[in-house]
Design an enzyme around this catalytic site. Structure first.
Site, PDB file in Angstrom:
ATOM      1  CG  ASP A  22       4.146  20.173  12.970  1.00 26.53           C
ATOM      2  OD1 ASP A  22       4.994  20.528  13.816  1.00 26.53           O
ATOM      3  OD2 ASP A  22       4.453  19.661  11.884  1.00 26.53           O
ATOM      4  NE  ARG A  80       7.469  19.001  13.206  1.00 27.62           N
ATOM      5  CZ  ARG A  80       7.523  18.032  12.306  1.00 27.62           C
ATOM      6  NH1 ARG A  80       8.591  17.250  12.234  1.00 27.62           N
ATOM      7  NH2 ARG A  80       6.509  17.828  11.479  1.00 27.62           N
TER       8      ARG A  80
END
Length: 197
Positions: free
Chosen positions: A126, A128
Site C-alpha cells: 500500500d 497511498r
C-alpha cells in the site's frame, strides 16, 4: 502547502445533490476532489469517507474489489444524513497506478493475492499517502470526522495529520464470490476490520 483549491460546482447524482470541490497537489500534479452535502461547519463531527480512486470498481462496476460498492454506500449514507464529505483521492491501485494495477490483476489471475501481486511488481502492498486530506478538510471547514472505513492504517494516518477522527464506522458493502479472497487478504495481510471475512 502543496494542495490548493481550484473550483466548486453543483453535482446532481442519483443519491442527491452534492457539491464537488476540486483541488490540485502542486507537488505531484495529481487532482483530487471532495464531494460534500449539507452544512459542514455546523456543530458535530462530519460523516466522512476517504476514498482512493478505483477506475475498475468505481466506474466499470468490477466485482474484483469492493471499492465501487463502498463509494456508493458512503454516498447513500451521507445523503440519508443530509451532511457529509467524501475525499476522492487519485491513488489508483493503492498508489501504483492504473497500468501497474492491471499487471497486478494479471498476476492475481495466475494465483497471487493482491499483496503478493504488488510485491512481485516491486511495490509495497500500500503506497497511498493522505497528506492532501488536511488542507482539503481545512478548506471545507471540517475539523472533526466520523470516518467510514475498515482500514485502521487510514485511520492512523489521518490522526497523525492531527485530523480529529471521533468515530470509526464500518463500511462493509459489495462482498461477492469474485472478491471474497481479496477481502480476506485485506483482513489477514493489511489488518482491515471486516466481520465474516
Amino acid at each position: 502547502m502543496s494542495t490548493v483549491f481550484v473550483a466548486t460546482a453543483r453535482l446532481p447524482t442519483v443519491h442527491g445533490i452534492f457539491t464537488l470541490h476540486g483541488f490540485e497537489d502542486q507537488a505531484t500534479g495529481l487532482e483530487h476532489v471532495a464531494l460534500t452535502m449539507g452544512n459542514l461547519m455546523s456543530a458535530g463531527a462530519v460523516l466522512a469517507r476517504v476514498h482512493s480512486e478505483c477506475l475498475t470498481g468505481d466506474a466499470l462496476f468490477s466485482q474484483r474489489c469492493d471499492c465501487g460498492a463502498q463509494l456508493e454506500e458512503a454516498m447513500q449514507a451521507i445523503a440519508r444524513e443530509g451532511r457529509g464529505v467524501i475525499l476522492y483521492l487519485r491513488q489508483e491501485g493503492r498508489g501504483i497506478g492504473l497500468m501497474n494495477k492491471l499487471k497486478a490483476y494479471e498476476l492475481q489471475d495466475q494465483g497471487a493475492d493482491t499483496v503478493e501481486a504488488n510485491e512481485r511488481l516491486g511495490f509495497a502492498p500500500d503506497l497511498r499517502q493522505y497528506d492532501m486530506c488536511a488542507p482539503m478538510l481545512r478548506h471545507l471547514g471540517v475539523t472533526r470526522l466520523r470516518l467510514m472505513t475498515n482500514n485502521p492504517r487510514k485511520l492512523a494516518a489521518l490522526q497523525e495529520l492531527d485530523i480529529d477522527v471521533v468515530e470509526r464506522l464500518p463500511l462493509q458493502a459489495g462482498k461477492t464470490p469474485h472478491n471474497a479472497h481479496y477481502i480476506a487478504t485485506k483482513v489477514c495481510k493489511l489488518g482491515h476490520i471486516y466481520s465474516n471475512a
